[in-house]
Design a protein around this motif. Structure first.
Motif, short mmCIF file in Angstrom:
data_model
loop_
_atom_site.label_atom_id
_atom_site.label_comp_id
_atom_site.label_asym_id
_atom_site.label_seq_id
_atom_site.Cartn_x
_atom_site.Cartn_y
_atom_site.Cartn_z
N MET B 335 0.84 -1.20 0.00
CA MET B 335 0.00 0.00 0.00
C MET B 335 0.88 1.26 0.00
O MET B 335 0.66 2.18 -0.78
CB MET B 335 -0.91 0.01 1.22
CG MET B 335 -1.75 1.28 1.36
SD MET B 335 -2.80 1.27 2.82
CE MET B 335 -1.61 1.67 4.11
N GLU B 336 1.87 1.27 0.90
CA GLU B 336 2.67 2.48 1.07
C GLU B 336 3.55 2.76 -0.15
O GLU B 336 3.77 3.90 -0.52
CB GLU B 336 3.53 2.38 2.33
CG GLU B 336 2.72 2.66 3.58
CD GLU B 336 3.47 2.36 4.86
OE1 GLU B 336 4.69 2.07 4.77
OE2 GLU B 336 2.86 2.41 5.92
N ASN B 337 4.08 1.69 -0.74
CA ASN B 337 5.01 1.90 -1.86
C ASN B 337 4.36 1.75 -3.22
O ASN B 337 4.95 2.10 -4.24
CB ASN B 337 6.17 0.93 -1.74
CG ASN B 337 6.92 1.11 -0.44
OD1 ASN B 337 7.58 2.10 -0.24
ND2 ASN B 337 6.76 0.17 0.48
N GLY B 338 3.16 1.17 -3.23
CA GLY B 338 2.50 0.96 -4.51
C GLY B 338 1.07 1.43 -4.46
O GLY B 338 0.77 2.42 -3.81
N ASN B 339 0.19 0.70 -5.13
CA ASN B 339 -1.19 1.13 -5.25
C ASN B 339 -2.19 0.17 -4.63
O ASN B 339 -3.37 0.23 -4.94
CB ASN B 339 -1.54 1.30 -6.73
CG ASN B 339 -0.86 2.50 -7.33
OD1 ASN B 339 -0.69 3.52 -6.65
ND2 ASN B 339 -0.46 2.39 -8.58
N LEU B 340 -1.73 -0.75 -3.80
CA LEU B 340 -2.65 -1.75 -3.27
C LEU B 340 -3.61 -1.12 -2.27
O LEU B 340 -3.22 -0.30 -1.44
CB LEU B 340 -1.86 -2.87 -2.57
CG LEU B 340 -2.72 -4.04 -2.11
CD1 LEU B 340 -2.93 -5.01 -3.25
CD2 LEU B 340 -2.12 -4.73 -0.91
N ILE B 341 -4.90 -1.50 -2.35
CA ILE B 341 -5.86 -1.15 -1.31
C ILE B 341 -5.99 -2.40 -0.45
O ILE B 341 -6.47 -3.42 -0.92
CB ILE B 341 -7.23 -0.80 -1.91
CG1 ILE B 341 -7.10 0.13 -3.11
CG2 ILE B 341 -8.16 -0.25 -0.83
CD1 ILE B 341 -7.01 1.59 -2.83
N PRO B 342 -5.55 -2.37 0.80
CA PRO B 342 -5.44 -3.60 1.59
C PRO B 342 -6.79 -4.16 2.00
O PRO B 342 -7.78 -3.43 2.12
CB PRO B 342 -4.65 -3.14 2.82
CG PRO B 342 -4.80 -1.67 2.87
CD PRO B 342 -5.01 -1.19 1.48
N SER B 343 -6.81 -5.47 2.24
CA SER B 343 -8.04 -6.14 2.65
C SER B 343 -8.13 -6.24 4.17
O SER B 343 -8.93 -7.01 4.68
CB SER B 343 -8.08 -7.54 2.04
OG SER B 343 -6.95 -8.28 2.47
N MET B 344 -7.26 -5.53 4.88
CA MET B 344 -7.23 -5.61 6.34
C MET B 344 -7.59 -4.23 6.91
O MET B 344 -6.90 -3.24 6.63
CB MET B 344 -5.84 -6.02 6.81
CG MET B 344 -5.32 -7.25 6.04
SD MET B 344 -3.64 -7.72 6.50
CE MET B 344 -4.00 -8.86 7.82
N PRO B 345 -8.68 -4.16 7.70
CA PRO B 345 -9.15 -2.86 8.21
C PRO B 345 -8.05 -2.07 8.92
O PRO B 345 -7.93 -0.86 8.71
CB PRO B 345 -10.26 -3.25 9.18
CG PRO B 345 -10.66 -4.63 8.81
CD PRO B 345 -9.51 -5.28 8.15
N ASP B 346 -7.24 -2.75 9.74
CA ASP B 346 -6.21 -2.03 10.51
C ASP B 346 -5.18 -1.39 9.59
O ASP B 346 -4.67 -0.31 9.86
CB ASP B 346 -5.50 -2.99 11.47
CG ASP B 346 -6.42 -3.42 12.59
OD1 ASP B 346 -7.52 -2.82 12.70
OD2 ASP B 346 -6.07 -4.35 13.33
N VAL B 347 -4.86 -2.09 8.49
CA VAL B 347 -3.88 -1.54 7.56
C VAL B 347 -4.52 -0.40 6.76
O VAL B 347 -3.93 0.66 6.58
CB VAL B 347 -3.36 -2.64 6.62
CG1 VAL B 347 -2.32 -2.07 5.66
CG2 VAL B 347 -2.78 -3.79 7.42
N LEU B 348 -5.76 -0.62 6.34
CA LEU B 348 -6.45 0.39 5.54
C LEU B 348 -6.61 1.69 6.32
O LEU B 348 -6.59 2.78 5.75
CB LEU B 348 -7.81 -0.14 5.09
CG LEU B 348 -8.56 0.72 4.06
CD1 LEU B 348 -7.74 0.92 2.81
CD2 LEU B 348 -9.90 0.09 3.71
N ALA B 349 -6.73 1.56 7.65
CA ALA B 349 -6.91 2.75 8.50
C ALA B 349 -5.73 3.71 8.37
O ALA B 349 -5.87 4.91 8.61
CB ALA B 349 -7.11 2.34 9.95
#
Lengths: 303, 429, 301
Positions: B335-349
């Motif tokens: 997510m931080e280095n690319g364009n992924l939208i994570p499937s984990m709420p804590d990471v997405l936060a």
């Protein structure tokens, strides 16, 4: 059309012969000029039609993403984006991919040259039982969809530990490609047998006849073989995709596919890369032509 | 004796040395990992991730094979079919591959740091669980939604759509925004039936118990959905199939037409959304419209199932990499280095653009019930849909009248039923 | 076989032995690269196999279903047959015409030959996008030109009656590739024949029919068989552009095969489909081969 077809059968020397047999020299010159110009007009017209896609690809390769599908469409972008070419070449090692393709082309060409003339000569000239059945069997291998063979062949190469090597991509060429064998058979069958017989009387064996007499006369067919091998290997996507793992060993066909994402294609970069990638194929063909034109017809002139 | 003891000692030392050598050689396990290069999985970011993992795990060496997204499926199907040479870890994003995915439940249970609770529940249910086994971890999320070009709306003086809109609103807006002169269309048309909008109408292609096509394919709900499509097609406010195929991209959505400013509303996804940000387009996001008078709302959403191949020789090490790649470390990194939208709420936060209007609207779409819930439970949907595709073609080509929709669907019931029966036999009931 | 062998004189026996030696590379390749995988397909044709789990033996069920209960099979066969009938003659004639044109010994021909080769070179996604763009019904180049000529252009790929001809047009555009083969064949016609005919005062048209065409029949035969096989195996154009539509008007046989194998994971049925296709093409080839005795002329024999 008719005039140009006529010209198709006239070469300089023939023309000379005809000069002697006919009296109206000036009339011939007029006709020749007319033939020339009508042929050129016809060919230029067809060539334009054939060139449209290329021009369009070229113009697309110079546009920004927003310009590609803008209305009204433009043939020449206001500011040509030459940097698309730079970007295409820096985002992937395209030069490396093209080098890999070239290696594959060379390996396959060697394979075809070793196997095809030998096999084709057997089918075309030598008499042996069951030749017709074997020939049909050979043709039948072209009739089965290639995709059906993927899984069994992958399984075989995997057992032999040949995955992630070029072996599966060139080994089959050493056993003859049916298309080229067939092409060569048809070609050899049009070469007069007198040539073989004369050499045989001089004491030449079968293989000497093949490699000393027949093969040199097959230059046009061999050229077709090399041109097509180049083209097919260059464009083959499925085989290298299935057998290779190492990014640095990918050929250009696989490399180009990286411009297609899961959701969109970067058309401008994709077109730029595609255009550059077809250049070697066209350059090879451009220079191969002089070997394509010639052969028996030229030989007949001298005789 | 002395010599004997000495030589015995020497022998022991040699054996010890050899064993350590052999053990240490065996200690480094190589894990074959296949991935693609795409919008959310950038080549270099993934290489960096592997490097980081390999540095942190001296006993595991992950070997990355990068395949073009357009060829990944053929390659996987071939290797899984050959039963050898498949990767230890890869995307198993086609359901038909899942019988070859390792059940990772035992490894998950033994893992104190990772479990279903770390993932969005509806994505876990549709992408990690299959036939009551855990076949992988859902990596990243994506969804379709309607993106609208605010500049085109402003220029036409039309109000933006809101999240509670209906299909009737969609057609009305599309008609207002279409402009023949600039060859701008109001909105695109769906890319297939029985997706979000059809499900919003409550239409199903066959019964929930997978036995009957009659009364489903030709139900009032199905007829209503196709009739809505008919209205849209015949309004002239939507690009023709020809325009969509030329100006769109490979069947995933007319992103290029939208970027060119010639389409006011388009059903696109989060990958396209990132394209739009790059291109500096002024856009907004709403979920796909509901049926008139209905609250029912679905999203065509997905996550990518990251799995371990059943044939792996190193399941434990493969799990180490899988849980890193598709776990919090990997998803955070991607997510931080690319364009992924994570499937984990804590990471997405921790998403840097989480406060933006479009991100908020996108997150709301992720909460909706998913089309995949029904689809995953009904593996014959694809076969039946392909058998009855004439209805879709006829409406899209404008070859039937509005009141012929019912009759057309009725006439396709027998072929649909035959396809369903054949599929059920093939899958073994 | 042994009896034939025994009846042969030593010279013929030696020639036959040399014949078999020359065929050896092909025979090995055939056994390894064809017999093995095709044999596997024949066996798999009697099974139900979803690729990822072990196959289940079902006897002739696949074939029974194909011929009695599968309308898609017949549709695919019909569409493919139609395509062969449309594209095959056109490709043969136009390829020859182009080759005759390209065989002119005029200055600058190298350039033209290269231009006509371009369509055969570009492949895949770039070409498909280009064709859709050219044939777009409202704004495409082709229909725009037709419009100025006072003709209302058809819907091309997006019209059920025009989709098949559009795909045929696409494959004909690649005719520059087969023109090369004709070109090679033309080089094998001895010039002295033309000279003799000329002295006899034969017209050019007559020389084409009496010399060029008969001596080119081996090449024509090759093209006929190859184009026949290729036309039956038409796939990429439809896969990338029409996906079989609209209304299955371009649902070619290999498209159906591909969907069955790699999208529906029904590899058993797909194998049966592949075998049937092979039998169909083989029968057509045997037929062409049978008639070839009447019209193919080999100078050598």
């Amino acid at each position: 059309m008719r005039l140009s077809k006529d010209l198709g059968e006239i070469s300089a020397a023939q023309y000379e012969a005809r000069r002697k047999s006919q009296r109206a020299n000036t009339w011939i010159t007029v006709r020749r000029l007319m033939g020339y110009s009508s042929a050129y007009i016809l060919m230029t017209a067809i060539a334009l039609v054939f060139m449209i896609p290329l021009l369009w690809m070229f113009s697309t390769s110079l546009k920004t993403r927003a310009d590609i599908f803008a209305w009204p469409p433009s043939w020449l972008p206001d500011v040509p984006m030459w940097e698309n070419y730079v970007a295409a070449f820096t985002s992937y090692p395209l030069a490396r991919f093209m080098l890999n393709s070239t290696i594959l082309v060379v390996l396959n060409t060697i394979g075809e040259l070793v196997s095809v003339p030998l096999i084709a000569y057997g089918f075309a000239r030598l008499r042996f039982p069951f030749k017709k059945v074997l020939f049909l069997l050979m043709l039948s291998t072209m009739m089965i969809p290639g995709q059906i063979k993927l899984i069994p062949l992958y399984s075989m190469y995997s057992r032999l530990g040949l995955i992630d090597t070029y072996v599966p991509l060139f080994l089959p060429s050493f056993f003859g490609n049916p298309f080229f064998i067939f092409l060569m058979v048809q070609y050899i069958r049009t070469i007069p047998r007198d040539l073989d017989e004369a050499a045989r009387i001089d004491g030449a064996g079968t293989w000497t006849i093949l490699y000393r007499i027949i093969l040199p006369l097959c230059k046009p067919a061999l050229t077709v073989m090399i041109v097509f091998t180049f083209l097919w290997v260059w464009n083959d996507f499925l085989q290298p995709l299935i057998y290779l793992n190492d990014f640095n060993s990918y050929p250009i066909s696989v490399g180009l596919a990286f411009f297609q994402g899961r959701y969109s294609v970067e058309w401008n970069m994709f077109m730029a890369a595609t255009l550059v990638s077809i250049l070697p194929v066209l350059v090879l063909y451009f220079f191969a032509q002089k070997h394509l034109i010639g052969g028996i017809s030229a030989l007949g002139l001298k005789g | 004796m002395k010599l004997g003891r000495f030589s015995l000692f020497g022998l022991l030392a040699a054996v010890f040395l050899l064993t350590t050598l052999v053990v240490s050689a065996q200690d480094v396990v190589t894990i074959e990992w296949w991935t693609v290069n795409s919008e959310e999985f950038d080549e270099q970011v993934q290489r960096d991730l592997v490097e980081q993992f390999n540095a942190e795990h001296p006993d595991i060496q992950v070997n990355m094979t990068l395949l073009p997204a357009s060829g990944f499926d053929e390659r996987m199907t071939t290797t899984l079919g050959a039963g050898q040479g498949a990767p230890d870890v890869a995307f198993f994003w086609i359901n038909n591959w899942l019988p070859q995915a390792l059940d990772i439940e035992p490894y998950l249970e033994a893992d104190p740091d990772l479990g279903p609770e770390n993932y969005f529940e509806n994505f876990w249910n549709t992408r990690a669980v299959w036939n009551d086994t855990v076949v992988g971890l859902p990596l990243g999320v994506g969804a379709n939604f309607v993106i609208y070009n605010k500049d085109v709306f402003d220029a036409a003086g039309v109000e933006y759509p809101t999240a509670d809109w209906t299909t009737e609103d969609y057609n009305a807006l599309a008609s207002q925004l279409a402009d023949e002169e600039t060859r701008t269309w109001g909105g695109d048309r769906p890319r297939g039936p029985y997706r979000a909008i059809w499900y919003n109408y409550g239409a199903k292609v066959y019964s929930d118990d997978s036995t009957t096509v009659d009364g489903y394919l030709n139900s009032p709900e199905s007829v209503a959905s196709y009739t809505w499509l008919w209205d849209l097609v015949n309004s002239g406010a939507t690009p023709t199939p020809a325009d969509l195929e030329i100006l769109g991209t490979e069947g995933t959505g007319p992103i290029d037409l939208f970027i060119a400013g010639r389409l006011a509303m388009a059903t696109l996804n989060q990958g396209h959304m990132l394209n739009l940000i790059d291109e500096g387009i002024n856009f907004g996001i709403v979920p796909e419209p509901a049926a008139p008078g209905s609250e029912l709302r679905h999203a065509n959403a997905w996550s990518l199932t990251a799995s371990i191949w059943k044939g792996t020789e190193h399941p434990q090490e493969a799990y180490e990499w899988l849980s890193y790649w598709a776990g919090p470390e990997g998803q955070q990194f991607l997510m931080e280095n690319g364009n992924l939208i994570p499937s984990m709420p804590d990471v997405l936060a921790t998403y840097e653009n989480a406060d933006t209007e479009y991100a908020q609207a996108f997150f709301e779409v992720l909460e909706l019930p998913q089309v995949a819930q029904w689809d995953n439970a009904h593996p014959c949907k694809g076969s039946v849909m392909s058998a009855v595709s004439d209805a879709w073609d006829l409406v899209n080509l404008g070859e039937i009248e509005r009141d012929e929709v019912q009759a057309t669907l009725d006439s396709l019931v027998p072929v649909g039923q035959a396809a369903l029966d054949e599929c059920l036999t093939r899958l073994g009931g | 076989m042994l009896a034939t062998w025994r009846n042969m004189n030593p010279l013929a026996r030696r020639e036959a032995a040399e014949g078999y030696i020359s065929l050896l590379p092909w025979a090995i390749g055939f056994l390894v690269f064809t017999v093995m995988p095709v044999g596997a397909s024949i066996v798999l044709g009697f099974t139900r196999w979803n690729i990822v789990e072990p196959p289940v033996w079902i006897g002739l069920d696949n074939y029974v279903r194909m011929f009695t209960a599968d309308p898609m099979f017949w549709q695919a066969l019909k569409v493919t047959g139609l395509f062969v009938l449309i594209s095959l003659p056109l490709k043969l004639v136009l390829g020859l015409g182009l080759a005759l044109l390209l065989n002119l010994k005029l200055p600058g021909m190298n350039f033209f030959r290269t231009v006509f080769y371009i369509p055969a070179v570009i492949s895949g996604v770039a070409v498909s996008l280009m064709w859709m763009w050219l044939l777009q019904p409202d704004t495409g180049v082709v229909n725009t030109i037709l419009y100025y000529m006072g003709i209302e252009g058809p819907g091309w790929f997006w019209d059920r009656n025009w989709a098949l001809p559009s795909v045929a047009l696409m494959s004909i555009w690649k005719v520059g590739g087969s023109a090369i083969i004709y070109l090679a064949g033309l080089q094998n016609i001895p010039a002295h024949l033309y000279e003799a005919a000329e002295i006899d005062g034969a017209s050019r048209w007559r020389r084409f029919w009496r010399i060029t065409l008969p001596l080119l029949t081996p090449t024509l035969f090759f093209q006929l068989v190859i184009e026949l096989i290729d036309s039956f195996k038409i796939f990429t154009e439809a896969f990338v552009i029409t996906q079989g539509g609209p209304l299955r008007s371009t649902y070619f046989y290999l498209l159906y095969f591909y969907e069955t194998a790699f999208q529906n994971f029904n590899m058993g049925y797909a194998s049966a489909l592949a075998i049937v296709l092979m039998v169909i093409i083989l029968s057509a080839t045997v037929f062409v081969n049978y008639t070839s005795k009447r019209w193919v002329y080999y100078e050598a024999e």
